[in-house]
Design a protein around this motif. Structure first.
Motif, mmCIF file in Angstrom:
data_model
loop_
_atom_site.group_PDB
_atom_site.id
_atom_site.type_symbol
_atom_site.label_atom_id
_atom_site.label_comp_id
_atom_site.label_asym_id
_atom_site.label_seq_id
_atom_site.Cartn_x
_atom_site.Cartn_y
_atom_site.Cartn_z
ATOM 1 N N VAL A 51 0.842 -1.204 0.000
ATOM 2 C CA VAL A 51 0.000 0.000 0.000
ATOM 3 C C VAL A 51 0.877 1.254 0.000
ATOM 4 C CG1 VAL A 51 -1.688 1.317 1.338
ATOM 5 C CG2 VAL A 51 -1.970 -1.144 1.063
ATOM 6 N N VAL A 52 1.908 1.261 0.825
ATOM 7 C CA VAL A 52 2.842 2.396 0.848
ATOM 8 C C VAL A 52 3.497 2.564 -0.518
ATOM 9 C CG1 VAL A 52 4.999 3.274 1.854
ATOM 10 C CG2 VAL A 52 3.257 2.260 3.332
ATOM 11 N N LEU A 53 3.945 1.453 -1.106
ATOM 12 C CA LEU A 53 4.577 1.489 -2.426
ATOM 13 C C LEU A 53 3.620 2.029 -3.481
ATOM 14 C CD1 LEU A 53 6.933 0.729 -4.333
ATOM 15 C CD2 LEU A 53 5.957 -1.571 -4.424
ATOM 16 N N THR A 54 2.363 1.604 -3.434
ATOM 17 C CA THR A 54 1.373 2.049 -4.410
ATOM 18 C C THR A 54 1.127 3.547 -4.311
ATOM 19 O OG1 THR A 54 0.305 -0.109 -4.367
ATOM 20 C CG2 THR A 54 -1.005 1.725 -5.193
ATOM 21 N N PHE A 55 0.907 4.038 -3.113
ATOM 22 C CA PHE A 55 0.639 5.470 -2.959
ATOM 23 C C PHE A 55 1.875 6.311 -3.248
ATOM 24 C CE2 PHE A 55 -3.301 4.192 -1.131
ATOM 25 C CZ PHE A 55 -4.142 5.294 -1.272
ATOM 26 N N ALA A 56 3.051 5.851 -2.855
ATOM 27 C CA ALA A 56 4.279 6.599 -3.148
ATOM 28 C C ALA A 56 4.521 6.639 -4.654
ATOM 29 C CB ALA A 56 5.470 5.969 -2.427
ATOM 30 N N GLY A 57 4.335 5.508 -5.325
ATOM 31 C CA GLY A 57 4.505 5.473 -6.780
ATOM 32 C C GLY A 57 3.482 6.327 -7.504
ATOM 33 N N ALA A 58 2.247 6.319 -7.015
ATOM 34 C CA ALA A 58 1.213 7.155 -7.626
ATOM 35 C C ALA A 58 1.528 8.630 -7.441
ATOM 36 C CB ALA A 58 -0.146 6.822 -7.027
ATOM 37 N N SER A 59 2.108 8.990 -6.320
ATOM 38 C CA SER A 59 2.483 10.379 -6.077
ATOM 39 C C SER A 59 3.615 10.812 -7.006
ATOM 40 C CB SER A 59 2.901 10.550 -4.617
ATOM 41 O OG SER A 59 3.147 11.893 -4.319
ATOM 42 N N VAL A 60 4.599 9.940 -7.198
ATOM 43 C CA VAL A 60 5.688 10.246 -8.134
ATOM 44 C C VAL A 60 5.149 10.371 -9.556
ATOM 45 C CG1 VAL A 60 7.814 9.365 -9.179
ATOM 46 C CG2 VAL A 60 7.488 9.196 -6.710
ATOM 47 N N ALA A 61 4.276 9.459 -9.950
ATOM 48 C CA ALA A 61 3.688 9.516 -11.287
ATOM 49 C C ALA A 61 2.867 10.789 -11.470
ATOM 50 C CB ALA A 61 2.815 8.290 -11.537
ATOM 51 N N LEU A 62 2.180 11.209 -10.442
ATOM 52 C CA LEU A 62 1.400 12.439 -10.513
ATOM 53 C C LEU A 62 2.312 13.637 -10.692
ATOM 54 C CD1 LEU A 62 -1.541 13.383 -10.292
ATOM 55 C CD2 LEU A 62 -1.176 13.658 -7.858
ATOM 56 N N ARG A 63 3.388 13.686 -9.943
ATOM 57 C CA ARG A 63 4.327 14.816 -10.035
ATOM 58 C C ARG A 63 5.012 14.867 -11.396
ATOM 59 N NH1 ARG A 63 5.285 19.308 -10.271
ATOM 60 N NH2 ARG A 63 7.120 20.296 -9.420
ATOM 61 N N ARG A 64 5.255 13.714 -11.974
ATOM 62 C CA ARG A 64 5.937 13.652 -13.273
ATOM 63 C C ARG A 64 4.974 13.669 -14.457
ATOM 64 N NH1 ARG A 64 11.064 9.618 -12.544
ATOM 65 N NH2 ARG A 64 12.011 10.773 -10.851
ATOM 66 N N ASN A 65 3.693 13.864 -14.172
ATOM 67 C CA ASN A 65 2.666 13.931 -15.219
ATOM 68 C C ASN A 65 2.604 12.635 -16.016
ATOM 69 O OD1 ASN A 65 0.578 15.361 -16.439
ATOM 70 N ND2 ASN A 65 1.891 16.059 -18.093
ATOM 71 N N ARG A 66 2.658 11.520 -15.329
ATOM 72 C CA ARG A 66 2.686 10.220 -15.978
ATOM 73 C C ARG A 66 1.431 9.383 -15.741
ATOM 74 N NH1 ARG A 66 6.081 11.632 -19.432
ATOM 75 N NH2 ARG A 66 8.254 11.606 -18.888
ATOM 76 N N HIS A 67 0.433 9.945 -15.076
ATOM 77 C CA HIS A 67 -0.811 9.206 -14.910
ATOM 78 C C HIS A 67 -1.555 9.130 -16.235
ATOM 79 C CE1 HIS A 67 -1.383 8.113 -10.715
ATOM 80 N NE2 HIS A 67 -0.698 9.187 -10.409
ATOM 81 N N ILE A 68 -2.315 8.092 -16.395
ATOM 82 C CA ILE A 68 -3.094 7.917 -17.612
ATOM 83 C C ILE A 68 -4.158 9.002 -17.677
ATOM 84 C CG2 ILE A 68 -4.701 6.411 -18.814
ATOM 85 C CD1 ILE A 68 -3.205 4.051 -17.556
ATOM 86 N N ARG A 69 -4.186 9.677 -18.813
ATOM 87 C CA ARG A 69 -5.190 10.713 -19.018
ATOM 88 C C ARG A 69 -5.470 10.764 -20.505
ATOM 89 N NH1 ARG A 69 -2.914 14.759 -16.546
ATOM 90 N NH2 ARG A 69 -1.662 15.447 -18.290
ATOM 91 N N ILE A 70 -6.721 10.852 -20.844
ATOM 92 C CA ILE A 70 -7.087 10.989 -22.248
ATOM 93 C C ILE A 70 -7.021 12.473 -22.576
ATOM 94 C CG2 ILE A 70 -8.879 10.621 -23.975
ATOM 95 C CD1 ILE A 70 -9.861 8.289 -22.175
ATOM 96 N N SER A 71 -6.012 12.857 -23.311
ATOM 97 C CA SER A 71 -5.783 14.276 -23.560
ATOM 98 C C SER A 71 -6.268 14.715 -24.943
ATOM 99 C CB SER A 71 -4.310 14.608 -23.380
ATOM 100 O OG SER A 71 -3.528 13.800 -24.220
ATOM 101 N N PHE A 72 -7.016 13.848 -25.606
ATOM 102 C CA PHE A 72 -7.521 14.197 -26.930
ATOM 103 C C PHE A 72 -8.374 15.466 -26.869
ATOM 104 C CE2 PHE A 72 -11.006 13.843 -30.034
ATOM 105 C CZ PHE A 72 -10.263 13.916 -31.219
ATOM 106 N N LEU A 73 -9.330 15.499 -25.946
ATOM 107 C CA LEU A 73 -10.202 16.656 -25.810
ATOM 108 C C LEU A 73 -9.399 17.898 -25.454
ATOM 109 C CD1 LEU A 73 -13.064 17.841 -25.758
ATOM 110 C CD2 LEU A 73 -13.216 17.123 -23.373
ATOM 111 N N GLU A 74 -8.438 17.727 -24.594
ATOM 112 C CA GLU A 74 -7.601 18.853 -24.178
ATOM 113 C C GLU A 74 -6.843 19.454 -25.356
ATOM 114 O OE1 GLU A 74 -3.923 19.304 -21.135
ATOM 115 O OE2 GLU A 74 -5.579 18.012 -20.506
ATOM 116 N N ARG A 75 -6.341 18.619 -26.214
ATOM 117 C CA ARG A 75 -5.599 19.111 -27.387
ATOM 118 C C ARG A 75 -6.525 19.720 -28.436
ATOM 119 N NH1 ARG A 75 -2.436 14.207 -26.723
ATOM 120 N NH2 ARG A 75 -3.775 13.236 -28.274
#
Length: 159
Positions: A51-75
């Motif tokens: 659980v610690v690993l999951t939340f820490a990794g998710a926080s790093v991914a969030l900071r590095r803009n690496r979470h999955i996001r559909i950016s088609f609409l945004e573009r």
């Protein structure tokens, strides 16, 4: 200044969690092979550290803009509407993480008050649960940083 250098705490927590999970799992395998028995604490600690690993990794991914996001609409949106969409995305993420932080903190405090013990080792249950609100609050901060940088144009999604 190095990019994303402020996610160092989460990277260290994630790395440390992964190392400890690996070591206790290896120790458990060797012990089971040699003696036929196993350590009783490995599953309890492994789940907690995962659980610690999951939340820490998710926080790093969030900071590095690496979470999955559909950016088609945004573009596809004009520049004047893009900021509103980024704010909406940030507000939705903020709401979810704020709820996790609040209710996780409430749960950890209740476990502390009730003096609940873990089923495997009999350790205080709040020792395990307190990491949920702490790490989700850290993710909340990383989301604010990311949203601010996306709005200012310092952080963009490449097509």
């Amino acid at each position: 200044m190095q990019p994303f250098s402020d996610a160092r705490l989460e990277r260290w927590l994630g790395a440390l969690s992964l190392i400890v999970i690996s070591l206790i799992s290896l120790g458990n395998v060797v012990t089971r092979y040699l003696t036929g028995g196993s350590f009783s604490f490995t599953e309890e600690f492994s789940v907690f550290l995962l659980v610690v690993l999951t939340f820490a990794g998710a926080s790093v991914a969030l900071r590095r803009n690496r979470h999955i996001r559909i950016s088609f609409l945004e573009r596809m949106l004009p520049e004047k509407w893009r900021g509103a969409l980024i704010l909406f995305q940030g507000a939705c993420g903020f709401l979810v993480l704020a709820l996790i932080t609040w209710y996780g903190g409430k749960l950890a405090f209740q476990e502390y008050q009730w003096e609940s013990l873990s089923p495997g080792l009999g350790l205080p249950q709040w020792w395990y649960l307190v990491w949920l609100p702490v790490l989700s609050a850290l993710m909340l901060w990383r989301l604010v940083q990311q949203t601010r940088e996306r709005l200012s144009g310092d952080l963009r999604d490449d097509p």
